[in-house]
Scaffold this active site. Structure first.
Site, short mmCIF file in Angstrom:
data_model
loop_
_atom_site.label_atom_id
_atom_site.label_comp_id
_atom_site.label_asym_id
_atom_site.label_seq_id
_atom_site.Cartn_x
_atom_site.Cartn_y
_atom_site.Cartn_z
N ARG A 44 0.84 -1.21 0.00
CA ARG A 44 0.00 0.00 0.00
C ARG A 44 0.87 1.25 0.00
O ARG A 44 1.95 1.27 0.59
CB ARG A 44 -0.90 0.00 1.25
CG ARG A 44 -1.91 -1.13 1.25
CD ARG A 44 -2.87 -1.08 2.39
NE ARG A 44 -2.19 -0.91 3.67
CZ ARG A 44 -2.77 -0.30 4.72
NH1 ARG A 44 -3.98 0.20 4.58
NH2 ARG A 44 -2.12 -0.18 5.85
N SER A 69 8.40 -4.95 6.00
CA SER A 69 8.12 -6.01 6.99
C SER A 69 9.00 -7.22 6.84
O SER A 69 8.52 -8.34 6.60
CB SER A 69 6.65 -6.39 6.90
OG SER A 69 5.87 -5.22 6.87
N ASP A 123 6.68 -3.67 10.25
CA ASP A 123 5.22 -3.53 10.40
C ASP A 123 4.77 -3.71 11.84
O ASP A 123 3.78 -3.11 12.27
CB ASP A 123 4.48 -4.49 9.46
CG ASP A 123 4.91 -5.93 9.62
OD1 ASP A 123 4.30 -6.80 8.96
OD2 ASP A 123 5.87 -6.20 10.36
C1 0WK Z 1 -1.45 -4.78 7.75
C2 0WK Z 1 -0.26 -3.84 8.01
C3 0WK Z 1 0.96 -4.36 7.31
C4 0WK Z 1 1.21 -5.78 7.74
C5 0WK Z 1 0.01 -6.59 7.49
C6 0WK Z 1 0.22 -7.99 7.98
O1 0WK Z 1 -0.55 -2.56 7.55
O2 0WK Z 1 2.05 -3.57 7.57
O3 0WK Z 1 2.34 -6.26 7.08
O4 0WK Z 1 -1.11 -6.06 8.14
O5 0WK Z 1 -0.90 -8.73 7.69
P1 0WK Z 1 -1.09 -9.56 6.35
O6 0WK Z 1 -1.44 -8.61 5.30
O7 0WK Z 1 0.21 -10.25 6.11
O8 0WK Z 1 -2.17 -10.51 6.67
C1 BGC Z 2 9.09 -10.79 8.85
C2 BGC Z 2 8.86 -9.70 9.86
C3 BGC Z 2 7.43 -9.20 9.76
C4 BGC Z 2 6.48 -10.34 9.85
C5 BGC Z 2 5.05 -9.91 9.73
C6 BGC Z 2 8.05 -11.84 8.96
O1 BGC Z 2 8.20 -12.79 7.95
O2 BGC Z 2 10.35 -11.37 9.03
O3 BGC Z 2 9.74 -8.67 9.66
O4 BGC Z 2 7.21 -8.32 10.81
O5 BGC Z 2 6.74 -11.28 8.83
O6 BGC Z 2 4.76 -9.33 8.54
#
Ligand code: 0WK
Ligand code: BGC
Ligand code: BGC
Length: 924
Positions: A549, A610, A664
């Site tokens: 994003r 992240s 993140d």
């Molecule tokens: C939303 C956050 C972002 C993070 C994500 C993790 O804004 O920084 O990496 O959540 O959740 P996912 O999208 O991997 O389920």
């Molecule tokens: C990364 C982290 C991150 C997490 C959640 C992991 O795979 O090593 O830096 O915070 O995922 O997104």
């Protein structure tokens, strides 16, 4: 007792002749005989009314709309899958209650080969009357004794034996091996059994007997055994009909019509329990005074009224009551009676059947009546035979009306007008009574003309059918055991979780000291959470989660406004060259600026990146290694802020001021900290998983300073990469790890996060299929595909609001052919995998909050944790399981979990705002 001409009333018998004032003129003996016979005539319209009324009761009961004491119970039997025909093995069958005061033990060998049958070995035992009406324990001990006596004569050794319990009484079943007796029928009245689970009572008795290792795996109603035992040659029977001492039927109903079951596909067997049908409207016209007398004299007056007009336990008694009445009124035996004729139960079904024998009926009649101590003349014998015929014809016709109601239900249920159906029949009345079967058949043809019904007599009283159900139950029980063994390693107990917490704590301390540890404990150079004085407009990037994003964040007195745009990172870019990836990122930024009218503006930018980065400052972050399916080349070991700036430079005419790079978890903590200053931990459970928290600077040996705090990015996804999670890791975890692009890495993450849970489930399903537990052992092509079982399926499948039918829909959309049992097991697999993930995550959070509490020497710590991530947010139970585990493992920490609404982009902007504010004050 004077038996000539004197009128004596039987116990409970009301004077049949009505009181003086409206007594009809006295009937001569032949008229009296006629009058009695007439009472047993049932007209076609009365039969149709019974058929319709019974059908109405059945459909109300199916919908669960029946009143407290339903006329018919429509009891689910949990027999859904008709025999595969592949069932094989030796099974014990115990039959209780089908044929009166006797029980039968059978040894049934199923060959699994169509058409090849081994004759069952069986033994019948008469149950002493005092046991039939005695204490329940006595009855079950008697059954266990008979089992033992039977087995003493069989070459069994001490092999475990699987037993199917054919228990022919109305029961509420909750599974194939759990069944609660509703009420006794057919002359049984043992105490302490109604309302009890009869399987447990039998298991306890077998235990008390202690002679053989018998496992009761299924309890079956006799109608079900009869239906299931029906010869496959004729095509599966879908109705089981019993007319023995009692009467009842079962049939295969569409599962979606049985409100008591959470099912929508396939069929399930329902035991009608029509013996209790008692719709006064429909039955009153056909109930005779003899029926009332019989009912009043029975062990259960007012109950099983329909059964008492049809069941073999009652037909003899009905005939006796009529004969006694006629004799007492001089219409038979010259008005003579006898003690035997006047004593209840002296005339049995077999007597009636003999008297109705088309060949020797007359002779048998004389024998039977002389046996009762009366001396019939020819006309007596002829009238007696007619009474037998009247009573039994009525029984057959009433039974036909009931069967016609079941056929009508099948037509409704299948939405079919013309129905072809095979009815398995069983019971002494069928086997012994010469005409019952034909009368029933003819009447059914009249009442259900559009149904083509074939009647298949059961060959062995349903014993084979019970063995079939037992085989299915044994297969399901074996499957359940295999399932439980497979999932057992996913059930983590308090001790195991406490050990994870302790190991993580040690790894944290070692990581902070820069010693060897699977937790890198990376300083983030974020020293404080927001204090609300931040102001300004900021650009933010959020890379590393499900979506990439780009955001513009306005931080004003009034709060934070965010506008963002989601862009995709194609797999080819995520796993391409670093230059390609960062050029793609800059392309998105430029596109966003154009859309938001920000082109040419150089807003301070916060970059949520992240992945594990060793930060040397707020705007310097060396990527240590990629995770989560990213693997762009030439990035690891590089400062990603530099990589971004180089990409910006490559894209001339773009001005961007990269101020901060944050993980993140940090962005999420900051974002929630803006609302709640007690938020000192950030947690991500999404594609990946990780946590950060505010550590005492004095404990961070790699950063100078002893006072104040530093936010530490734990990179807990790598916890256990040193093998410390080896004891908890299962073979499925190992398969998923080996198949990942970073084998041996991120082991904790691979047991918790969204990128992997679906894969763990998929491999468990493949394993259970190969063991024959799932999908009939047929490996489904679709399940061979990596990542086809999305983690979001777990969240959907485990949602409480989702009925089993919707679970099936999800799995069928995947291309799986499955039964409801399969769907149930898939749900259990999902629950086990996600529960372990949540519990492990909870153990991690407990380790962190306990560290913060001890850091501050507090008795009790109150702290908030900012959380983000699709799995945590979307899974129906994940968040509550994490909170429960933290309460268990860190009881001295009051932890509240704040779900981040705006994601970590806002947090990155706040970190940037703090950095800008500190930079300005530094310039002043
Ligand atoms: C939303 C956050 C972002 C993070 C994500 C993790 O804004 O920084 O990496 O959540 O959740 P996912 O999208 O991997 O389920
Ligand atoms: C990364 C982290 C991150 C997490 C959640 C992991 O795979 O090593 O830096 O915070 O995922 O997104
Ligand atoms: C019982 C049924 C049984 C039938 C035939 C009835 O009294 O309630 O469960 O199927 O007898 O044995």
């Amino acid at each position: 007792m004077d038996t000539i001409g004197a009128t004596c009333l039987l116990p409970g018998e009301r004077a049949l002749a009505c009181p003086q004032e409206n007594r009809p003129p006295l009937l001569d003996s032949s008229e009296l005989g006629q009058e009695c016979l007439k009472q047993f005539e049932v007209t076609r319209s009365q039969l149709q009314q019974i058929q319709v009324s019974l059908l109405g009761c059945m459909e109300r009961a199916l919908k669960g709309k029946a009143d407290s004491a339903p006329a018919v119970r429509m009891l689910p039997t949990y027999v859904g899958s008709v025999p595969h025909g592949t069932e094989k093995g030796d099974f014990l069958v115990l039959e209780l209650g089908a044929t009166g005061a006797s029980l039968r033990v059978l040894w049934v060998t199923l060959t699994g080969t169509e058409g090849y049958k081994v004759e069952p070995r069986s033994q019948e035992f008469v149950i002493p009357q005092d046991v039939v009406v005695g204490a329940g324990q006595q009855l079950f001990d008697f059954a266990a004794h008979c089992l033992s006596e039977f087995l003493d004569a069989q070459p069994v050794g001490n092999q475990p034996l699987q037993l199917g319990f054919s228990f022919s009484f109305p029961c509420h079943q909750t599974s194939l091996d759990r069944s609660t007796l509703i009420s006794w029928t057919k002359g049984f009245k043992c105490s302490g059994v109604e309302g009890q689970d009869v399987v447990q009572l039998l298991r306890d008795a077998i235990q008390r007997k202690g002679t053989y290792n018998i496992d009761v795996v299924a309890v079956v109603n006799d109608t079900v055994g009869t239906m299931m035992g029906c010869e496959l040659g004729a095509g599966p029977c879908e109705v089981g009909l019993i007319v023995d001492t009692g009467t009842n039927a079962c049939y295969m109903e569409e599962a979606r019509h049985v409100a008591a079951l959470d099912e929508d596909r396939g069929r399930t067997c329902v035991s009608v329990e029509w013996g209790s049908f008692s719709d006064d409207g429909a039955l009153a016209p056909v109930l005779t005074t003899f029926d009332h007398v019989l009912d009043q004299g029975s062990l259960n007056p007012g109950a099983q009224r329909f059964e008492k007009m049809i069941g073999g336990l009652y037909l003899g008694e009905l005939v006796r009551l009529v004969l006694a009445h006629l004799a007492q009124h001089g219409a038979l035996f010259g008005g003579h009676t006898s003690p035997a004729l006047l004593s209840p139960g002296s005339l049995l079904l077999e007597h009636v059947a003999e008297m109705e024998d088309p060949c020797n009926g007359a002779a048998h009649t004389h024998t039977v009546l002389q046996g009762l101590g009366v001396s019939p003349d020819a006309s007596d014998a002829e009238l007696v035979q007619r009474v037998c015929a009247a009573v039994c014809s009525r029984a057959a016709r009433l039974c036909a009306a009931a069967l016609a109601a079941v056929l009508a239900r099948l037509q409704h249920s299948r939405e079919q007008r013309a129905l072809q159906v095979a009815v398995a029949t069983g019971g002494q009345v069928f086997e012994r009574h010469p005409r019952f079967h034909n009368i029933l058949k003819e009447t059914v043809m009249h009442l259900a003309p559009e149904c083509e019904v074939s009647f298949i007599p059961s060959v062995d009283g349903g014993g084979r059918g019970v063995a079939m159900v037992t085989a299915v139950a044994a297969r399901l029980a074996a499957h359940r055991q295999l399932l439980e063994e497979t999932l057992a390693p996913f059930q983590l107990n308090h001790e195991q979780l406490g050990a994870v917490q302790a190991q993580m704590r040690e790894a944290m301390v070692r990581g902070l000291r820069g010693e060897a540890s699977s937790l890198r404990m990376l300083p983030t150079y974020v020293r404080a959470t927001p204090d609300g004085s931040e102001r300004g407009d900021f650009l933010a990037l959020d890379l590393g989660g499900t979506n990439f994003r780009v955001l513009v964040v306005h931080v004003t007195e009034g709060g934070v406004q965010i506008t963002n745009q989601v862009y995709s990172i194609p797999e080819g870019v995520a796993q391409g060259s670093g230059q390609q990836l960062f050029d793609h990122i800059v392309d998105c930024i430029v596109d966003f600026q154009q859309r938001q009218g920000l082109s040419g503006q150089s807003l301070p930018l916060g970059f949520t990146f992240s992945f594990p980065c060793k930060q040397l400052g707020l705007d310097q972050g060396i990527l240590l290694n990629w995770t989560k399916g990213f693997n762009a080349s030439d990035c690891e070991g590089q400062d990603v802020v530099c990589l971004l700036r180089e990409a910006i430079r490559r894209r001339q005419a773009v001005e961007l001021n990269v101020v901060a790079i944050v993980n993140d978890t940090v962005g999420t903590m900051m974002s929630c900290g803006y609302e709640d200053p007690r938020c000192e931990m950030g947690l991500i459970v999404g594609t990946g998983t990780n946590a950060c928290y505010m550590e005492e600077l004095r404990n961070v040996t790699s950063v100078a300073g002893d006072s104040g705090h530093m936010c530490i990015n734990m990179e807990w996804g790598a916890f256990g990469d040193d093998g410390s999670l080896g004891l908890l890791s299962t073979c499925f975890d190992a398969i998923v790890d080996q198949a990942s692009i970073n084998p041996g890495k991120q082991r904790f993450e691979k047991m918790i996060s969204g990128m992997y849970l679906g894969e763990i489930v998929r491999h468990i399903l493949l394993h259970l299929t190969s063991c024959g537990v799932l999908f009939r052992g047929r490996q489904a092509q679709c399940l061979q595909t990596k990542d086809i079982f999305k983690t979001k399926f777990l969240s959907e499948i485990e949602s409480d609001s989702l009925a089993l039918r919707q679970v099936r829909a999800i799995l069928e959309d995947l291309g799986l052919l499955l039964t409801s049992d399969d769907a149930l097991m898939v749900r259990e697999v999902c629950q086990a995998v996600s529960r372990r993930a949540a519990r492990l995550c909870g153990a991690g959070v407990a380790a962190v909050v306990e560290k913060i509490r001890e850091n501050r020497g507090l008795e009790v710590l109150t702290v908030s944790v900012g959380v983000d991530g699709t799995l945590y947010k979307m899974h129906p139970h994940f968040s509550s399981l994490v909170a429960t585990t933290v309460r268990e493992l860190a009881p001295r920490c009051a932890v509240s979990f704040l779900q981040s609404e705006d994601g970590s982009g806002k947090g990155a902007a706040l970190v940037t705002a703090v950095a800008c504010r500190l930079a300005q004050t530094a310039q002043v």
